[in-house]
Design a protein around this motif. Structure first.
Motif, PDB file in Angstrom:
ATOM      1  N   MET A 233     -22.293   2.591 -23.502  1.00 17.43           N
ATOM      2  CA  MET A 233     -22.957   1.849 -24.572  1.00 17.43           C
ATOM      3  C   MET A 233     -22.147   1.874 -25.859  1.00 17.43           C
ATOM      4  SD  MET A 233     -26.979   2.871 -24.151  1.00 17.43           S
ATOM      5  CE  MET A 233     -27.478   1.715 -25.426  1.00 17.43           C
ATOM      6  N   ASN A 234     -22.147   0.753 -26.586  1.00 15.14           N
ATOM      7  CA  ASN A 234     -21.520   0.773 -27.908  1.00 15.14           C
ATOM      8  C   ASN A 234     -22.428   1.532 -28.864  1.00 15.14           C
ATOM      9  OD1 ASN A 234     -23.402  -1.119 -29.361  1.00 15.14           O
ATOM     10  ND2 ASN A 234     -22.649  -2.561 -27.831  1.00 15.14           N
ATOM     11  N   TRP A 235     -21.851   1.968 -29.973  1.00 14.16           N
ATOM     12  CA  TRP A 235     -22.563   2.879 -30.857  1.00 14.16           C
ATOM     13  C   TRP A 235     -23.812   2.238 -31.473  1.00 14.16           C
ATOM     14  CZ3 TRP A 235     -24.089   7.359 -31.571  1.00 14.16           C
ATOM     15  CH2 TRP A 235     -24.570   7.827 -32.788  1.00 14.16           C
ATOM     16  N   GLU A 236     -23.744   0.961 -31.822  1.00  5.60           N
ATOM     17  CA  GLU A 236     -24.899   0.308 -32.434  1.00  5.60           C
ATOM     18  C   GLU A 236     -26.097   0.304 -31.488  1.00  5.60           C
ATOM     19  OE1 GLU A 236     -21.825  -0.822 -32.524  1.00  5.60           O
ATOM     20  OE2 GLU A 236     -21.452  -0.520 -34.678  1.00  5.60           O
ATOM     21  N   ALA A 237     -25.839   0.010 -30.217  1.00 10.24           N
ATOM     22  CA  ALA A 237     -26.928  -0.007 -29.236  1.00 10.24           C
ATOM     23  C   ALA A 237     -27.461   1.398 -28.993  1.00 10.24           C
ATOM     24  CB  ALA A 237     -26.436  -0.616 -27.921  1.00 10.24           C
ATOM     25  N   LEU A 238     -26.558   2.358 -28.917  1.00 12.61           N
ATOM     26  CA  LEU A 238     -26.974   3.741 -28.683  1.00 12.61           C
ATOM     27  C   LEU A 238     -27.738   4.284 -29.885  1.00 12.61           C
ATOM     28  CD1 LEU A 238     -26.934   6.126 -26.776  1.00 12.61           C
ATOM     29  CD2 LEU A 238     -24.708   6.795 -27.715  1.00 12.61           C
TER      30      LEU A 238
END
Length: 632
Positions: A233-238
């Motif tokens: 997952m990319n950080w924004e989604a995580l």
């Protein structure tokens, strides 16, 4: 609708596992006791037969479609009493006449009764599904955590109003319904378990309740977490998922799991073993998935900007753990507690690793970029913003670093240990870590100061940056963590930097004026002094007009100190020898500055319109959202 889970036949041998029945006291004569017991058996079976056949699920009468507990609660209690009496009769028959016709009849009646109770148990769970959701159950508990639900202590049966009066008169309609349903379920479970039909009862309960827990977590946005998915997952989604988890886990623990645990405890209070196993089967799978998420986040890519979310996850688990431990307090659910602990430990490891990596990044910074005019270096701004944000999470950080002191603490000055929190091991650990990071920054700034060719400018650079650090500490939570002694020690160091700057930048100007003497100097010497002073002052002034001091207080103090040493001495020299040299044809070239001109020139120092700092190429973290690095 009827649902059947138990086997159609319970062997007679299984009755030997029944607990001893309650029997009334009888005379001591064995013959009379035997006759009286036989009479009781016949009476109990006869009474049970009448009641049980009336509510037989295979009966063509209207009772087949009617709920016993909805039809007449008093009769429902009589039904349960008859089943209990039948159980006592069966127990006696097994011990006295294991092959008697009465025992066969009693067994048939028992199976019929169990089918009815099974049906009532399932229907009650289904009919009152909304009223028996964990949130409603949690609200039904008293403020001290004890149960306010009615039980079935009154075996003779009492009216609904009498039962509810024992719990107070402030119940809502939903509360009233849920309390009666809870009492019914407990009464049915007690009888079924007591008669050897616990497995059938549990199977129905699990089927109904597990779906409620699963649906509750789904509504909270909790999905099945997979390590591979979290890692990619990319950080924004995580970050969004972390925010949702922080909200969901609080509700899950305080309402969903707590309410279900209370409900299970209430319904199956007759058996600790059944209660624990049942609650485990209903909640363990989803609870393990819920509490494993922070561990998966901790194992994902580490970066300095993620430390604040990791600390929030750690703090939430730390705050909730006493309740988690209380809810999942059996051996059957110990895996849930261990998973919550494992996630906390992994989060702590990740936070400490990020702090260590941050320190290592500072050590390895080798950029040659200079702050224009000796101003505030961007490295100073970024690092102090990050350290301040760490300090704002000090209470959380304390639990994580309490037993992990920073490296090489022996190289700290003694003053680093003298802070308000030095007597508190948790607070002291945070103070030491943050003080250590600032010390690493100061050491790095010393090396960057050496990049300036002008020694005076290097000291001005150090003074500017140390002033910025001190101000950041003084006006933030860092003041409490580092303490007044830290501030005092570094304020002294700042004064030394300022003095060193002053000496290196203005010593040539100061020394161009003659020392005070009782006898005047010759005119030629005076002319030479004016000439050297004008040249030295002009050189220093021109050079330093491009230097800056962003902090107003430090800027005013530096100018005041220079003016105090220079202006009076020059005015005295000027007033004394200006008249003597008044006949000189090139007086304007010799005496280029008047005393007032000098003070005006000094007031113009350190106001360069150049950029206040340079940008370093070192990769430093962003502060958490809402804590953007502040630049003055």
């Amino acid at each position: 609708m009827s649902i059947h889970f138990f086997s159609s036949h319970k062997t007679l041998s299984s009755l030997s596992s029944f607990s001893s029945p309650r029997t009334p006291s009888t005379p001591s004569s064995p013959a009379f006791s035997h006759t009286f017991s036989e009479a009781m058996v016949e009476e109990n079976i006869a009474n049970a037969a009448t009641m049980i056949k009336k509510w037989d699920m295979n009966s063509p009468s209207i009772t087949k479609l009617t709920s016993l507990f909805l039809h007449n609660r008093k009769e429902a209690k009589e039904f349960l009493k008859c089943v209990k009496d039948l159980r006592c009769a069966m127990h006696y028959s097994v011990s006295e006449h294991s092959t008697s016709d009465k025992l066969v009849l009693a067994q048939t009646l028992m199976q019929t009764a169990m089918k009815r109770l099974e049906h009532e148990f399932y229907q009650t769970l289904s009919r009152y599904r909304d009223e028996l959701d964990p949130e409603s159950i949690s609200l039904g508990r008293s403020s001290d955590g004890s149960s306010s639900y009615v039980g079935d202590e009154d075996e003779n049966g009492s009216e609904d109003d009498d039962e509810l009066r024992r719990t107070g008169e402030t119940l809502t309609e939903m509360g009233r319904i849920s309390q009666l349903a809870m009492a019914d379920l407990k009464a049915i479970a007690d009888v079924m378990i007591g008669c050897g039909y616990g497995k059938e009862c549990i199977k129905i309960y699990k089927l109904a309740r597990k779906s409620i827990v699963d649906e509750g977590l789904h509504q909270l946005g909790i999905e099945h977490f997979k390590a591979s998915h979290v890692q990619k997952m990319n950080w924004e989604a995580l970050e969004h998922m972390i925010k949702n988890w922080l909200t969901a886990v609080k509700i899950a623990v305080k309402t969903l799991f707590s309410g279900e645990n209370f409900f299970c405890d209430h319904v199956f209070s007759a058996s600790d073993k059944i209660r624990e196993a049942c609650f485990c089967d209903i909640t363990q799978e989803e609870a393990l998935n819920l509490f494993k998420f922070p561990e998966l986040v901790a194992k994902s890519k580490k970066s300095a900007e993620r430390i604040f979310q990791l600390m929030e996850l750690h703090n939430m688990l730390n705050v909730l753990f006493p309740e988690i431990e209380l809810i999942f307090n059996s051996e059957a659910t110990s895996a849930v507690k261990l998973q919550a602990l494992s996630s906390m430990h992994k989060l702590g490891d990740s936070v400490r690793a990020i702090i260590s990596d941050f320190e290592s990044t500072l050590h390895k910074d080798s950029t040659k970029t200079q702050a224009v005019g000796g101003g505030i270096h961007q490295l100073t701004r970024s690092v102090m913003s990050y350290i301040t944000s760490l300090g704002e999470h000090g209470n959380i950080l304390a639990d994580i670093v309490a037993d992990h002191p920073p490296p090489c603490t022996s190289s700290f000055p003694e003053s680093y240990f003298e802070s308000p929190s030095s007597h508190n091991s948790r607070g002291s650990a945070v103070s030491l870590h943050l003080a250590w990071l600032i010390l690493v920054l100061l050491c790095k700034l010393d090396r960057k100061a050496a990049l300036y060719k002008d020694v005076a400018l290097s000291y001005l650079f150090l003074a500017n940056n140390l002033q910025f650090i001190i101000e950041k500490v003084r006006t933030s939570v860092l003041k409490h963590l580092l303490g007044d002694d830290w501030l005092c020690t570094h304020a002294k160091k700042l004064k030394q930097y300022a003095l060193n700057y002053e000496t290196m930048a203005w010593n040539k100007v100061f020394s161009s004026l003659p020392e005070r003497s009782s006898s005047p100097v010759p005119p030629e010497v005076a002319k030479d002094c004016f000439r050297r002073f004008s040249a030295a002052f002009e050189e220093a002034y021109v050079k330093q007009t491009s230097w800056i001091v962003p902090n107003r207080k430090l800027r005013d103090e530096l100018k005041a100190s220079i003016a105090k040493k220079l202006a009076p001495a020059y005015r005295e020299f000027y007033d004394e020898y200006r008249v003597i040299l008044s006949g000189e044809k090139i007086l304007e070239l010799l005496v280029r500055f008047g005393p007032d001109d000098l003070e005006n020139q000094l007031s113009d120092l350190f106001h360069s319109s150049s950029i206040l700092g340079s940008f370093s190429s070192i990769s430093l973290p962003r502060s958490p959202k809402g804590c953007v690095p502040h630049q003055k």
